[in-house]
Design a protein around this motif. Structure first.
Motif, PDB file in Angstrom:
ATOM      1  N   ALA A  92       0.834  -1.208   0.000  1.00 27.38           N
ATOM      2  CA  ALA A  92       0.000   0.000   0.000  1.00 27.38           C
ATOM      3  C   ALA A  92       0.867   1.257   0.000  1.00 27.38           C
ATOM      4  O   ALA A  92       0.551   2.249  -0.670  1.00 27.38           O
ATOM      5  CB  ALA A  92      -0.929  -0.006   1.209  1.00 27.38           C
ATOM      6  N   THR A  93       1.979   1.220   0.721  1.00 26.45           N
ATOM      7  CA  THR A  93       2.898   2.365   0.752  1.00 26.45           C
ATOM      8  C   THR A  93       3.526   2.591  -0.621  1.00 26.45           C
ATOM      9  O   THR A  93       3.606   3.731  -1.107  1.00 26.45           O
ATOM     10  CB  THR A  93       3.988   2.124   1.810  1.00 26.45           C
ATOM     11  N   GLU A 216       7.840   5.623   6.761  1.00 29.81           N
ATOM     12  CA  GLU A 216       6.816   5.854   5.739  1.00 29.81           C
ATOM     13  C   GLU A 216       5.533   5.083   6.071  1.00 29.81           C
ATOM     14  O   GLU A 216       4.424   5.616   5.960  1.00 29.81           O
ATOM     15  CB  GLU A 216       7.335   5.442   4.361  1.00 29.81           C
ATOM     16  N   VAL A 217       5.671   3.829   6.473  1.00 28.78           N
ATOM     17  CA  VAL A 217       4.500   3.040   6.865  1.00 28.78           C
ATOM     18  C   VAL A 217       3.819   3.666   8.078  1.00 28.78           C
ATOM     19  O   VAL A 217       2.587   3.739   8.148  1.00 28.78           O
ATOM     20  CB  VAL A 217       4.906   1.578   7.146  1.00 28.78           C
ATOM     21  N   GLU A 218       4.613   4.120   9.020  1.00 28.19           N
ATOM     22  CA  GLU A 218       4.064   4.751  10.229  1.00 28.19           C
ATOM     23  C   GLU A 218       3.251   5.991   9.876  1.00 28.19           C
ATOM     24  O   GLU A 218       2.113   6.154  10.332  1.00 28.19           O
ATOM     25  CB  GLU A 218       5.218   5.126  11.169  1.00 28.19           C
ATOM     26  N   ASP A 219       3.813   6.877   9.052  1.00 27.43           N
ATOM     27  CA  ASP A 219       3.131   8.139   8.738  1.00 27.43           C
ATOM     28  C   ASP A 219       1.949   7.941   7.794  1.00 27.43           C
ATOM     29  O   ASP A 219       0.892   8.558   7.973  1.00 27.43           O
ATOM     30  CB  ASP A 219       4.121   9.127   8.105  1.00 27.43           C
ATOM     31  N   ARG A 220       2.128   7.091   6.796  1.00 25.82           N
ATOM     32  CA  ARG A 220       1.115   6.968   5.751  1.00 25.82           C
ATOM     33  C   ARG A 220      -0.053   6.065   6.148  1.00 25.82           C
ATOM     34  O   ARG A 220      -1.168   6.243   5.644  1.00 25.82           O
ATOM     35  CB  ARG A 220       1.758   6.417   4.475  1.00 25.82           C
ATOM     36  N   ILE A 221       0.191   5.108   7.030  1.00 22.35           N
ATOM     37  CA  ILE A 221      -0.849   4.124   7.345  1.00 22.35           C
ATOM     38  C   ILE A 221      -1.141   4.062   8.846  1.00 22.35           C
ATOM     39  O   ILE A 221      -2.276   4.278   9.275  1.00 22.35           O
ATOM     40  CB  ILE A 221      -0.450   2.735   6.831  1.00 22.35           C
ATOM     41  N   VAL A 222      -0.143   3.767   9.652  1.00 23.29           N
ATOM     42  CA  VAL A 222      -0.368   3.514  11.077  1.00 23.29           C
ATOM     43  C   VAL A 222      -0.957   4.733  11.768  1.00 23.29           C
ATOM     44  O   VAL A 222      -2.008   4.653  12.423  1.00 23.29           O
ATOM     45  CB  VAL A 222       0.945   3.076  11.759  1.00 23.29           C
ATOM     46  N   ARG A 223      -0.299   5.878  11.624  1.00 23.13           N
ATOM     47  CA  ARG A 223      -0.797   7.086  12.290  1.00 23.13           C
ATOM     48  C   ARG A 223      -2.076   7.596  11.637  1.00 23.13           C
ATOM     49  O   ARG A 223      -3.004   8.022  12.326  1.00 23.13           O
ATOM     50  CB  ARG A 223       0.297   8.162  12.246  1.00 23.13           C
ATOM     51  N   ARG A 224      -2.144   7.510  10.343  1.00 27.61           N
ATOM     52  CA  ARG A 224      -3.323   8.004   9.608  1.00 27.61           C
ATOM     53  C   ARG A 224      -4.592   7.255  10.006  1.00 27.61           C
ATOM     54  O   ARG A 224      -5.666   7.852  10.126  1.00 27.61           O
ATOM     55  CB  ARG A 224      -3.067   7.847   8.117  1.00 27.61           C
ATOM     56  N   LEU A 225      -4.479   5.951  10.229  1.00 24.90           N
ATOM     57  CA  LEU A 225      -5.651   5.142  10.565  1.00 24.90           C
ATOM     58  C   LEU A 225      -5.849   4.966  12.069  1.00 24.90           C
ATOM     59  O   LEU A 225      -6.810   4.327  12.486  1.00 24.90           O
ATOM     60  CB  LEU A 225      -5.542   3.767   9.904  1.00 24.90           C
TER      61      LEU A 225
END
Length: 391
Positions: A92-93, A216-225
């Motif tokens: 996804a990233t 990148e995974v943290e900012d784009r997915i983990v924190r966003r969701l």
């Protein structure tokens, strides 16, 4: 191990929809308890936890014990190593970067990682990012047990070792490719699961963004969701509390080895993520409903090819997209998600195409016996099918 617990039950807040039931009713807690107990018996594991959602209804149940000999049930919101489910987050990233036109799935590995993939017949100028995402590159898959241990004593000696992912990639590239990279015009290309390719994707993310893939995974997915239970642990060998212990019966051993505490940095973009059932449900639902990707990239992710004979034996009908698995449902339609396997644990996910119904299963207690693994797999696949097709 006889302990069985209902973990949570939430009230209905909206309509439901599934392939077989356009207006289903909430899953009875007793039914899920029975399913968890049946899965525990079939897999001969130490613990099983199942989370089922229909619309906004959520029911969770567990069977077995969180730690051998304690009788303690698997706790609510338990953290676990998501293993290869990590690949869906990475894919996804990568596809978000494609949507931003910072890379293209048609870019070659050579363009972003010049000179890295070469020798022994490997050629990064012929392998694209799409090949890596879909396991159609032909790159040999490394055997991590050569470094982490194939026996219980070897595992105990090496469980805290830091193993650089570069060593795993280098080991894989010492082998000739399993087959040439897929021809884009071939609707059913050769396919072979390759963790090596996902390590290369991590390197591509870092080259494109100038930041570690985990950030990148943290900012784009983990924190966003708002995935509060999800993280990349790095060299930290522990799991955040609460958690259930994982156990593995290595070849030649009659007893379980507790594999809970271990350094998983080597798994990287191929399988390092720690998560929870709630977080995986939130992630895949957001992914499938278009919250994370534009329509074009999501459609590309859901364009699948058949898996190979080995994977078909364990998961009949399995097709693979870009970091996303698809399997047929006996009631019609398909289920989506990704599997995760590691010494001591199984993670299985299943989502209807519209994200309205979901199942996340975690099983602790695993063996190297192929016959028992096949029996366990059939039990878990059947459980997911029953939950998604429930009338």
């Amino acid at each position: 191990m006889a302990a069985v617990v209902l973990a949570a039950l939430a009230l209905s807040l909206g309509p439901l929809g599934t392939p077989s039931s356009p207006a289903g009713t909430p899953l009875p807690p007793d039914r899920l308890r029975q399913e968890a107990t049946g899965a525990l018996e079939s897999t001969r594991a130490v613990s099983v936890h199942v989370r089922v959602r229909e619309g906004r209804h959520t029911v969770e149940a567990s069977a077995g014990e969180a730690a051998l000999g304690t009788g303690r049930p698997v706790p609510n919101g338990a953290h676990f190593r998501a293993a290869s489910v990590t690949k869906s987050f990475v894919a996804a990233t990568v596809l978000q970067l494609a949507a931003e036109r910072r890379l293209s799935p048609h870019d070659t590995v050579e363009r972003w990682l010049p000179g890295l993939v070469q020798g022994h017949g490997n050629d990064g100028s012929r392998i694209t990012i799409r090949h890596l995402l879909q396991h159609t590159s032909g790159l040999h898959d490394y055997d991590s047990t050569e470094l982490t241990g194939r026996t219980a004593p070897e595992f105990e000696r090496r469980r805290f070792d830091h193993i650089a992912t570069e060593r795993l990639v280098a080991a894989a590239l010492r082998h000739a490719p399993d087959f040439p990279p897929a021809d884009p015009a071939d609707p059913e290309p050769r396919w072979n699961y390759s963790n090596t390719g996902y390590h290369l994707l991590g390197a591509v993310i870092e080259k494109v963004t100038g930041r570690p893939w985990a950030e990148e995974v943290e900012d784009r997915i983990v924190r966003r969701l708002g995935l509060r239970g999800t993280r990349v642990p790095g060299d930290d060998p522990s799991l955040p509390k609460p958690y259930a212990h994982t156990y593995h019966r290595f070849a030649g051993s009659a007893r379980y080895t507790d594999t809970t505490v271990r350094n998983m940095a080597w798994a990287g973009t191929a399988g390092a993520l720690v998560s929870t059932s709630r977080d995986l449900d939130r992630f895949f639902t957001a992914l499938l409903t278009g919250e994370l990707l534009p329509p074009r990239e999501l459609a590309a992710m859901r364009t699948t090819v058949p898996s190979n004979e080995e994977h078909q034996r364990f998961t009949p009908g399995l097709r693979y997209g870009l970091g996303l698995m698809r399997q047929p449902l006996p009631c019609g339609g398909s289920r989506w998600g990704h599997h995760g396997d590691l010494e001591g644990t199984f993670v299985r996910t299943g989502f209807t195409a519209d994200g309205r119904r979901s199942v996340v299963v975690t099983v602790n207690g695993r063996t190297t016996d192929d016959t028992q693994l096949l029996t366990a797999e059939k039990a878990l696949q059947g459980l997911i099918d029953r939950m998604l097709c429930r009338r």
